[in-house]
Design a protein around this motif. Structure first.
Motif, PDB file in Angstrom:
ATOM      1  N   ASP A   1      12.629  10.630 -11.474  1.00  0.00           N
ATOM      2  CA  ASP A   1      12.576   9.467 -11.350  1.00  0.00           C
ATOM      3  C   ASP A   1      13.725   9.124 -10.154  1.00  0.00           C
ATOM      4  N   ASN A   2      13.372   8.071  -9.173  1.00  0.00           N
ATOM      5  CA  ASN A   2      14.179   7.666  -8.049  1.00  0.00           C
ATOM      6  C   ASN A   2      14.331   8.645  -7.104  1.00  0.00           C
TER       7      ASN A   2
ATOM      8  N   GLY B   1       7.633  10.822 -11.040  1.00  0.00           N
ATOM      9  CA  GLY B   1       8.368  10.127 -11.884  1.00  0.00           C
ATOM     10  C   GLY B   1       8.095   8.512 -11.413  1.00  0.00           C
ATOM     11  N   ASN B   2       9.012   7.652 -12.009  1.00  0.00           N
ATOM     12  CA  ASN B   2       9.180   6.212 -11.546  1.00  0.00           C
ATOM     13  C   ASN B   2      10.132   6.150 -10.501  1.00  0.00           C
ATOM     14  N   ASN B   3       9.548   5.096  -9.461  1.00  0.00           N
ATOM     15  CA  ASN B   3      10.426   4.628  -8.592  1.00  0.00           C
ATOM     16  C   ASN B   3      10.724   6.093  -7.598  1.00  0.00           C
ATOM     17  N   VAL B   4       9.830   6.534  -7.128  1.00  0.00           N
ATOM     18  CA  VAL B   4       9.875   7.758  -6.292  1.00  0.00           C
ATOM     19  C   VAL B   4       9.304   7.145  -5.004  1.00  0.00           C
TER      20      VAL B   4
ATOM     21  N   CYS C   1      18.494   3.315 -11.610  1.00  0.00           N
ATOM     22  CA  CYS C   1      17.185   2.804 -10.915  1.00  0.00           C
ATOM     23  C   CYS C   1      17.458   2.175  -9.602  1.00  0.00           C
TER      24      CYS C   1
ATOM     25  N   ALA D   1      16.141  14.031 -11.098  1.00  0.00           N
ATOM     26  CA  ALA D   1      16.282  12.720 -10.808  1.00  0.00           C
ATOM     27  C   ALA D   1      17.517  12.170  -9.980  1.00  0.00           C
ATOM     28  N   ASN D   2      16.945  11.282  -9.112  1.00  0.00           N
ATOM     29  CA  ASN D   2      18.185  10.596  -8.175  1.00  0.00           C
ATOM     30  C   ASN D   2      18.481  11.283  -7.033  1.00  0.00           C
TER      31      ASN D   2
ATOM     32  N   GLY E   1       4.118   7.931 -11.497  1.00  0.00           N
ATOM     33  CA  GLY E   1       4.497   6.996 -12.116  1.00  0.00           C
ATOM     34  C   GLY E   1       4.676   5.458 -11.564  1.00  0.00           C
TER      35      GLY E   1
ATOM     36  N   CYS F   1       6.105   3.473  -7.345  1.00  0.00           N
ATOM     37  CA  CYS F   1       6.330   4.443  -6.150  1.00  0.00           C
ATOM     38  C   CYS F   1       5.844   3.747  -4.889  1.00  0.00           C
TER      39      CYS F   1
END
Length: 219
Positions: A138-139, A119-122, A173, A154-155, A93, A96
């Motif tokens: 994500d995250n 995902g995003n921000n990994v 995020c 996520a997170n 994503g 990253c």
């Protein structure tokens, strides 16, 4: 959003980078993004030999092996990069961060979709392995040296071999480079300590030195 944004992203995230021009000229993590876009273009046109040729030449010059079939989002930050491998069906994503020695690979048992989806921000720490068609939310933060073999929510922060979730945040995020790689728990050490404590309680109970869990009827 294109390669210029990718270069600025590397400059912003790497404290050693002085300016965008330095990133464009000197950083293998940026060079491999350029060559991968070209290789991926030919891969989508089903010109597989040319695509693989470009990716293998890039591997020779950067030390980073990305299959031309891999799908990479915007603002990927590859730090140092040496020894990184992304398999054919890998999907990454936006925003990253991947450190050196990371493998996003297969298990050898899957067909079709064989590689991870991030995902995003990994963030994936140095030397970590993410194997099989797993989904990383994500995250997520994956600690250095970990081996991920199952989906991560996520997170979450995951560490260990195999990796286990040790922390789950409630944030929506977060920056992709904020993993404190020194404050992560040692899962193996914690498990050994728990076993030693349990063994001590059992020995004490057998020797009559530890109170029983439940009072007897006579009491």
């Amino acid at each position: 959003m294109g390669l210029w944004e990718d270069a600025k992203n590397i400059r912003d995230k790497d404290p050693a980078a002085r300016n965008v021009l330095e990133v464009i000229i000197l950083y293998p993590g940026f060079h491999v993004l350029v060559t991968h876009r070209i290789a991926h273009f030919f891969y989508q046109k089903k010109l597989f030999f040319i695509a693989r040729l470009i990716s293998q030449l890039s591997r020779h010059f950067t030390g980073i092996e990305i299959h031309p079939g891999a799908k990479i989002g915007h603002k990927l930050f590859i730090d140092h990069g040496m020894g990184i491998v992304f398999g054919e069906t890998t999907e990454i994503g936006d925003n990253c961060t991947i450190y050196h020695g990371v493998t996003l690979g297969g298990t050898g048992k899957d067909t079709g979709k064989r590689h991870p989806t991030l995902g995003n921000n990994v963030l994936v720490g140095a030397g970590a392995k993410v194997l099989g068609p797993v989904y990383i939310g994500d995250n997520v933060r994956v600690g250095a040296g970990s081996v991920v073999l199952k989906n991560l929510p996520a997170n979450a922060t995951a560490v260990g071999v195999p990796a286990e979730v040790v922390r789950v945040g409630n944030i929506k995020c977060c920056p992709a480079d904020d993993l404190d790689q020194q404050a992560l728990p040692d899962i193996v050490s914690n498990r050994i300590s728990e076993l030693e404590a349990r063994l001590s309680r059992m020995e004490a109970k057998l020797q009559g030195e530890y109170p029983p869990d439940k009072p007897s009827r006579a009491q």
